[in-house]
Design an enzyme around this catalytic site. Structure first.
Site, mmCIF file in Angstrom:
data_model
loop_
_atom_site.group_PDB
_atom_site.id
_atom_site.type_symbol
_atom_site.label_atom_id
_atom_site.label_comp_id
_atom_site.label_asym_id
_atom_site.label_seq_id
_atom_site.Cartn_x
_atom_site.Cartn_y
_atom_site.Cartn_z
ATOM 1 N N ARG A 56 0.814 -1.216 0.000
ATOM 2 C CA ARG A 56 0.000 0.000 0.000
ATOM 3 C C ARG A 56 0.844 1.262 0.000
ATOM 4 N NH1 ARG A 56 -2.619 -0.512 4.780
ATOM 5 N NH2 ARG A 56 -1.305 1.070 5.712
ATOM 6 N N TYR A 109 -17.388 19.580 -10.741
ATOM 7 C CA TYR A 109 -17.783 18.213 -11.114
ATOM 8 C C TYR A 109 -18.829 17.744 -10.087
ATOM 9 C CZ TYR A 109 -16.820 13.179 -11.928
ATOM 10 O OH TYR A 109 -16.898 11.847 -12.198
ATOM 11 N N ASP A 181 -8.880 21.250 -9.472
ATOM 12 C CA ASP A 181 -9.147 20.095 -10.332
ATOM 13 C C ASP A 181 -8.743 20.538 -11.747
ATOM 14 O OD1 ASP A 181 -10.242 18.224 -12.090
ATOM 15 O OD2 ASP A 181 -12.033 17.884 -10.864
ATOM 16 N N LYS A 206 -8.844 10.290 -17.287
ATOM 17 C CA LYS A 206 -9.180 10.959 -18.542
ATOM 18 C C LYS A 206 -7.976 10.990 -19.492
ATOM 19 C CE LYS A 206 -13.112 11.383 -16.502
ATOM 20 N NZ LYS A 206 -13.522 12.483 -15.645
HETATM 21 C C1 LIG Z 1 -14.062 12.379 -14.267
HETATM 22 C C2 LIG Z 1 -13.753 13.584 -13.479
HETATM 23 C C3 LIG Z 1 -13.390 13.484 -12.136
HETATM 24 C C4 LIG Z 1 -13.388 12.184 -11.390
HETATM 25 O O1 LIG Z 1 -12.502 11.252 -11.895
HETATM 26 P P1 LIG Z 1 -12.777 9.684 -11.649
HETATM 27 O O2 LIG Z 1 -11.487 9.058 -12.027
HETATM 28 O O3 LIG Z 1 -13.922 9.337 -12.541
HETATM 29 O O4 LIG Z 1 -13.121 9.508 -10.212
HETATM 30 C C5 LIG Z 1 -13.058 14.631 -11.479
HETATM 31 N N1 LIG Z 1 -13.099 15.825 -12.074
HETATM 32 C C6 LIG Z 1 -13.454 15.967 -13.364
HETATM 33 C C7 LIG Z 1 -13.468 17.320 -13.976
HETATM 34 C C8 LIG Z 1 -13.804 14.856 -14.100
HETATM 35 O O5 LIG Z 1 -14.194 14.989 -15.366
#
Ligand SMILES: *Cc1c(COP(=O)(O)O)cnc(C)c1O
Length: 385
Positions: A56, A109, A181, A206
């Site tokens: 971990r 988000y 973010d 992403k």
């Molecule tokens: C998809 C997304 C997240 C979350 O990511 P996950 O890997 O799906 O938990 C956070 N912020 C934005 C802007 C996103 O598009």
């Protein structure tokens, strides 16, 4: 290579975090599946003079990924999380606790909003939402117990660009941390730390992964936030599997060339759509007509393939006819993969309403030929006329 500050991001993405000669010259750090890690002697266990101690807490695979990202971000420490949302949750918990106040952008988000309104609330963290266009006006929302200002720029459904340096200046004057973010821009198109951010968050699911086959996230910290991130991360037991770290790092190696093509395709589609009679307006900060264009031009080095389209007011059945007729755009959540996607945008706001003339859809321009994508949009949009 971490001491060579002159390397460009493309070079860092190709080289950083490699441990080839610790693995027989194999270019990519192999997948490590490990929980137990053995010590040779009691002395070694007692002094912990080994690089890895327990699955971990890290393996060569997670270390390769974190090192590569950290160099790209220009951070003091990067830590991997099991998803983007997991990264958001650990970042907020690194700086906020019971009795603290958090400022959250209204265009965030949606699962981030649910985290604030449910779990963080239950743990005694109070959230106030703010207008993404507030800039230095955030001053009037600061309270003595405001510990963090969370930004997401541009918002991933409505695409308002935030004035991060202005927000950060106010936050820091009040002793609050700035969290971002940065999934839309990635570290390639927006340098978080250079604009006053303390914790830079990425849903690496992403563009970093880039192939629609891995859930992973990370938080990169500057020096002043390094220890807080490490403690929260360890205490919460966050971890990403060896396979997922491997896939994410493999994606990172080609992210610069992929993003350049996503940008080009996204702009071609956005320009074409903005001229179409069925379209009211396109939400894309790289378009000169976009309200966020000046800020985008000042602070960003590029745009990814994700943007919004406000259609003219049509009945829901016409929207369905349009979307169901598309052949090259998959209908699904997420984005950042090589394939084009479309979803209707479900917009949740509490303080800065988003007024739309008609249905809003979100498009992710993939790596296909842009003329094929435009032809597909054209035949499908004809169905909603
Ligand atoms: C998809 C997304 C997240 C979350 O990511 P996950 O890997 O799906 O938990 C956070 N912020 C934005 C802007 C996103 O598009």
């Amino acid at each position: 290579m971490s001491d060579d500050k002159s390397l460009k991001p493309e070079t860092i993405a190709a080289h950083a975090g490699r441990m080839s000669f610790e693995h027989y010259g194999v270019v990519n750090t192999p997948v490590y599946r490990a929980s137990t890690i053995l010590y040779r002697t009691l002395a070694s266990l007692e002094s912990a003079d080994v690089p890895y101690t327990y699955g971990r807490k890290g393996t060569p695979g997670s270390e390769s990924f974190e090192t590569a990202i950290n160099e790209l971000e220009g951070g003091a420490r990067t830590m991997v999380a099991p998803s983007g949302l997991g990264a958001i949750a650990v970042a907020i918990q690194a700086v906020c606790g019971a009795g603290d106040h958090l400022l959250m952008v209204d265009s965030c988000y949606h699962p981030t909003r649910l985290l604030c309104d449910r779990t963080l609330k239950r743990f005694g963290i109070e959230t106030t939402y703010y207008d993404p266009q507030i800039g230095g006006g955030i001053e009037k929302l600061m309270k003595p117990n405001t510990r963090a200002v969370f930004c997401e720029s541009p918002g991933s459904l409505t695409f308002e660009v935030q004035d991060i340096p202005a927000v950060a200046a106010v936050a820091h004057r009040h002793g609050a941390s700035v969290l971002l973010d940065n999934t839309w821009a990635t570290p390639l198109f927006f340098n978080a730390f250079a604009h006053g951010v303390d914790l830079s968050i990425q849903a690496a699911t992403k563009y970093v992964g880039g192939h629609a086959d891995v859930m992973i996230g990370y938080v990169a910290a500057n020096e002043s936030h390094r220890a807080r991130l490490e403690h929260a991360h360890h205490d919460l037991g966050l971890y990403a599997s060896g396979d997922d770290c491997y896939l994410a790092l493999r994606g990172l190696r080609t992210m610069p060339v992929r993003l350049a093509r996503h940008q080009e395709n996204g702009l071609k589609l956005a320009c074409w759509l903005s001229q179409h009679p069925a379209v009211s307006r396109v939400l894309h900060p790289a378009l000169e007509s976009d309200p966020g264009h000046a800020l985008w031009q000042r602070d960003f080095k590029g745009a990814c393939g994700l943007f919004g389209v406000v259609l003219k007011d049509i009945p829901h059945s016409r929207l369905a006819a349009f979307m169901d007729s598309l052949k090259l755009f998959g209908m699904g959540y997420s984005w950042g993969g090589y394939e084009s996607l479309i979803v209707p945008a479900k917009i949740h706001r509490t303080v800065a309403p988003f007024a739309a003339e008609g249905p809003v859809v979100r498009i992710h321009a993939g790596l296909e030929d842009p003329d094929d994508l435009i032809a597909d949009l054209e035949q499908a949009l004809a169905k909603c006329a």
